[in-house]
Scaffold this motif. Structure first.
Motif, mmCIF file in Angstrom:
data_model
loop_
_atom_site.group_PDB
_atom_site.id
_atom_site.type_symbol
_atom_site.label_atom_id
_atom_site.label_comp_id
_atom_site.label_asym_id
_atom_site.label_seq_id
_atom_site.Cartn_x
_atom_site.Cartn_y
_atom_site.Cartn_z
ATOM 1 N N VAL A 13 -9.098 8.327 33.581
ATOM 2 C CA VAL A 13 -9.810 8.219 32.299
ATOM 3 C C VAL A 13 -9.252 7.024 31.526
ATOM 4 O O VAL A 13 -8.033 6.907 31.336
ATOM 5 N N LYS A 14 -10.136 6.161 31.071
ATOM 6 C CA LYS A 14 -9.730 4.978 30.312
ATOM 7 C C LYS A 14 -10.208 5.106 28.869
ATOM 8 O O LYS A 14 -11.377 5.404 28.611
ATOM 9 N N ILE A 15 -9.296 4.895 27.935
ATOM 10 C CA ILE A 15 -9.590 5.016 26.508
ATOM 11 C C ILE A 15 -9.731 3.614 25.919
ATOM 12 O O ILE A 15 -8.807 2.805 26.037
ATOM 13 N N PRO A 16 -10.842 3.286 25.288
ATOM 14 C CA PRO A 16 -10.971 1.964 24.647
ATOM 15 C C PRO A 16 -9.923 1.780 23.542
ATOM 16 O O PRO A 16 -9.498 2.745 22.909
ATOM 17 N N VAL A 56 0.340 10.659 34.435
ATOM 18 C CA VAL A 56 0.288 9.208 34.255
ATOM 19 C C VAL A 56 0.829 8.528 35.513
ATOM 20 O O VAL A 56 1.887 8.899 36.022
ATOM 21 N N ARG A 57 0.097 7.550 35.991
ATOM 22 C CA ARG A 57 0.529 6.769 37.150
ATOM 23 C C ARG A 57 0.988 5.393 36.679
ATOM 24 O O ARG A 57 0.329 4.763 35.856
ATOM 25 N N GLY A 58 2.092 4.935 37.215
ATOM 26 C CA GLY A 58 2.705 3.706 36.745
ATOM 27 C C GLY A 58 2.130 2.437 37.341
ATOM 28 O O GLY A 58 1.337 2.457 38.276
ATOM 29 N N VAL A 59 2.544 1.314 36.753
ATOM 30 C CA VAL A 59 2.162 -0.007 37.247
ATOM 31 C C VAL A 59 3.069 -0.379 38.411
ATOM 32 O O VAL A 59 4.293 -0.404 38.272
ATOM 33 N N ARG A 60 2.483 -0.666 39.547
ATOM 34 C CA ARG A 60 3.267 -1.052 40.715
ATOM 35 C C ARG A 60 3.631 -2.544 40.615
ATOM 36 O O ARG A 60 2.756 -3.374 40.377
ATOM 37 N N PRO A 61 4.896 -2.889 40.785
ATOM 38 C CA PRO A 61 5.294 -4.297 40.739
ATOM 39 C C PRO A 61 4.582 -5.106 41.829
ATOM 40 O O PRO A 61 4.376 -4.629 42.946
ATOM 41 N N PRO A 73 -4.957 -1.762 38.525
ATOM 42 C CA PRO A 73 -6.097 -0.937 38.097
ATOM 43 C C PRO A 73 -5.905 0.555 38.346
ATOM 44 O O PRO A 73 -6.589 1.382 37.736
ATOM 45 N N SER A 74 -4.973 0.911 39.216
ATOM 46 C CA SER A 74 -4.754 2.331 39.489
ATOM 47 C C SER A 74 -3.796 2.974 38.489
ATOM 48 O O SER A 74 -3.607 4.199 38.492
ATOM 49 N N ALA A 75 -3.175 2.169 37.615
ATOM 50 C CA ALA A 75 -2.230 2.716 36.639
ATOM 51 C C ALA A 75 -2.988 3.327 35.470
ATOM 52 O O ALA A 75 -4.039 2.831 35.057
ATOM 53 N N GLY A 76 -2.443 4.412 34.920
ATOM 54 C CA GLY A 76 -3.043 4.992 33.729
ATOM 55 C C GLY A 76 -3.078 6.505 33.748
ATOM 56 O O GLY A 76 -2.355 7.164 34.504
ATOM 57 N N LEU A 77 -3.956 7.057 32.907
ATOM 58 C CA LEU A 77 -4.074 8.496 32.715
ATOM 59 C C LEU A 77 -5.041 9.083 33.735
ATOM 60 O O LEU A 77 -6.151 8.584 33.914
ATOM 61 N N TYR A 78 -4.607 10.182 34.372
ATOM 62 C CA TYR A 78 -5.441 10.893 35.337
ATOM 63 C C TYR A 78 -5.543 12.354 34.942
ATOM 64 O O TYR A 78 -4.566 12.964 34.481
ATOM 65 N N ILE A 79 -6.722 12.920 35.142
ATOM 66 C CA ILE A 79 -6.966 14.333 34.854
ATOM 67 C C ILE A 79 -7.354 15.034 36.147
ATOM 68 O O ILE A 79 -8.159 14.510 36.942
ATOM 69 N N LYS A 138 10.884 -2.784 42.007
ATOM 70 C CA LYS A 138 10.259 -2.678 43.326
ATOM 71 C C LYS A 138 10.965 -1.648 44.198
ATOM 72 O O LYS A 138 10.338 -0.874 44.919
ATOM 73 N N THR A 139 12.276 -1.596 44.120
ATOM 74 C CA THR A 139 13.036 -0.646 44.940
ATOM 75 C C THR A 139 12.712 0.788 44.561
ATOM 76 O O THR A 139 12.663 1.678 45.410
ATOM 77 N N GLU A 140 12.437 1.037 43.250
ATOM 78 C CA GLU A 140 12.090 2.384 42.801
ATOM 79 C C GLU A 140 10.749 2.806 43.375
ATOM 80 O O GLU A 140 10.572 3.930 43.836
ATOM 81 N N VAL A 141 9.787 1.887 43.356
ATOM 82 C CA VAL A 141 8.445 2.206 43.814
ATOM 83 C C VAL A 141 8.445 2.499 45.307
ATOM 84 O O VAL A 141 7.757 3.396 45.786
ATOM 85 N N GLU A 142 9.243 1.762 46.073
ATOM 86 C CA GLU A 142 9.297 1.987 47.510
ATOM 87 C C GLU A 142 9.814 3.373 47.839
ATOM 88 O O GLU A 142 9.451 3.974 48.842
ATOM 89 N N LYS A 143 10.684 3.923 46.961
ATOM 90 C CA LYS A 143 11.260 5.235 47.211
ATOM 91 C C LYS A 143 10.302 6.360 46.859
ATOM 92 O O LYS A 143 10.439 7.467 47.327
ATOM 93 N N GLU A 144 9.292 6.089 46.008
ATOM 94 C CA GLU A 144 8.449 7.148 45.484
ATOM 95 C C GLU A 144 7.031 7.037 46.024
ATOM 96 O O GLU A 144 6.453 5.967 46.071
ATOM 97 N N GLU A 145 6.490 8.164 46.428
ATOM 98 C CA GLU A 145 5.158 8.186 46.994
ATOM 99 C C GLU A 145 4.201 9.048 46.179
ATOM 100 O O GLU A 145 3.049 9.221 46.531
ATOM 101 N N ASN A 146 4.666 9.639 45.097
ATOM 102 C CA ASN A 146 3.839 10.528 44.291
ATOM 103 C C ASN A 146 2.881 9.735 43.421
ATOM 104 O O ASN A 146 3.225 8.683 42.896
ATOM 105 N N ASP A 147 1.664 10.269 43.248
ATOM 106 C CA ASP A 147 0.719 9.650 42.316
ATOM 107 C C ASP A 147 1.243 9.729 40.896
ATOM 108 O O ASP A 147 1.116 8.785 40.123
ATOM 109 N N ASP A 148 1.824 10.880 40.543
ATOM 110 C CA ASP A 148 2.259 11.104 39.166
ATOM 111 C C ASP A 148 3.699 10.654 38.972
ATOM 112 O O ASP A 148 4.572 11.417 38.579
ATOM 113 N N ASP A 149 3.941 9.361 39.228
ATOM 114 C CA ASP A 149 5.315 8.872 39.270
ATOM 115 C C ASP A 149 5.895 8.573 37.888
ATOM 116 O O ASP A 149 7.101 8.463 37.742
ATOM 117 N N TRP A 150 5.071 8.437 36.852
ATOM 118 C CA TRP A 150 5.599 8.127 35.520
ATOM 119 C C TRP A 150 5.581 9.333 34.589
ATOM 120 O O TRP A 150 6.306 9.385 33.623
#
Length: 365
Positions: free
Chosen positions: A282-285, A312-317, A266-272, A203-215
């Motif tokens: 983009v979600k891959i089955p 890639v955007r990470g899962v927020r705790p 739901p916001s975590a995953g691959l973005y183009i 949680k402390t890491e996420v609070e410090k970062e505001e970028n979409d492409d955090d992972w």
């Protein structure tokens, strides 16, 4: 923004039934630069589940074991690494653990990496000419076997996608060498695969970062076609990736870990990022393989097919109903030319020369 990537069947690829319009929609200048292949062989699902489970087992090994499969001389482009990659603004990426392996075994099972050439050898390009460093079967039973089997299946499918691209290029690009991309994918000993373990965010890491492409910061792949599995999300609080130890414990494979039905965020995953600047998730089955365009493909096709920036955007705790530490695991297979093959006929640029510049830019000193 969420959009649906172009989907084709494996059977249509085998039969040459994918239209030029479909390929342009998938890879052309206004595209997302990705195509999803459905109806792949049944064993894909099992291999994916096992290897992505192994990604959590690998990422949670003690440091003394991981250090044995690190290769600083190769800029960590074989074996394990964490915190060795430079992201934007000079940041060091500690969010993900990475395991690279050469896929020369696809061409010749006896090869652990590409063979040296007159221009490229172990001294001047160890990034591509260092042998694989596998975790032993006493550490992660069945890791090498599973890794190779899944990569072979993905490359087999990439060959069919390449063949479809060739049909288009032969018609649309003057002077295009017949069957060139299929040749590149099928015969390359420089193809690499990367097993990724995105560590659970604190949680402390996420609070410090505001970028979409955090992972995984926004970037282009530099190969031809990048084969992608869907990501596996694992609650490592409940599915503990701990390897049983003992003289009597000698299984062929480790137990697979339970996979969450979906990402708790739901916001975590691959973005183009499209050429117009629109960001699309983009979600891959799970039972499909996706293929993304890289810079070498753009050069080979003289811009008819475009490499598209992605991240890639990470899962927020604390987001969603799932409590615990959520890891994200995935596999990328970068099909790319042999080092001496030309990727830009106008400049006479070989893939080795092109790749060397990319490697220098993306790794820490």
């Amino acid at each position: 923004m969420s959009a649906q990537a172009v989907t084709v069947s494996l059977e249509d690829l085998k039969n040459g039934n994918v239209s030029f319009a479909t390929l342009e929609e998938a890879f052309g200048p206004e595209s997302l630069g990705i195509i999803i292949v459905k109806d792949v062989p049944e064993e894909f699902v099992q291999l994916r589940h096992r290897l992505l489970s192994y990604s959590s087992y690998l990422g949670n090994l003690p440091e003394f074991r991981l250090s044995k499969i690190e290769n600083p001389a190769a800029k960590y482009l074989t074996g394990w690494s964490r915190g060795k990659e430079t992201l934007k603004n000079g940041q060091i990426d500690t969010h993900k653990g990475s395991y690279y392996a050469n896929c020369a075994f696809y061409v010749d099972p006896s090869l652990s990496c590409a063979k040296p050439t007159e221009d490229f050898n172990t001294e001047n390009f160890p990034e591509y000419l260092s042998p694989n460093l596998w975790p032993g079967d006493t550490t992660i039973p069945g890791f090498k076997e599973t890794f190779e089997d899944l990569c072979k299946l993905i490359i087999d499918t990439a060959v069919l996608v390449a063949k479809a691209c060739d049909r288009f290029a032969e018609k649309e690009i003057e002077g295009y060498t017949k069957g060139y991309l299929e040749h590149v994918v099928k015969t390359s000993t420089t193809t690499k695969a990367r097993l990724l373990h995105y560590f659970p965010a604190e949680k402390t890491e996420v609070e410090k970062e505001e970028n979409d492409d955090d992972w995984c910061a926004t970037h282009l792949d530099h190969g031809c076609l990048t084969g992608l599995t869907s990501a596996m999300f694992i609650n490592e609080t409940k599915q503990i990736p701990c390897i049983p130890m003992g003289y009597a414990y000698n299984p062929r494979y480790l137990p697979t870990l339970g996979e969450l039905d979906k990402s708790p965020d739901p916001s975590a995953g691959l973005y183009i990022v499209s050429r117009s600047g629109t960001t699309t998730q983009v979600k891959i089955p799970r039972d499909c393989i996706a293929f993304q365009t890289g810079e070498a493909l753009e050069r080979i096709t003289k811009g008819k097919f475009k490499a598209v920036p992605h991240f890639v955007r990470g899962v927020r705790p604390g987001v969603g109903d799932e409590e615990g530490k959520i890891a994200r695991n995935t596999l990328a297979v970068f099909t790319q030319p042999n080092l001496g093959e030309v990727v830009d006929s106008d400049m006479g640029l070989t893939f080795g020369e092109f790749a060397r510049g990319v490697v220098e830019k993306n790794t820490t000193k």
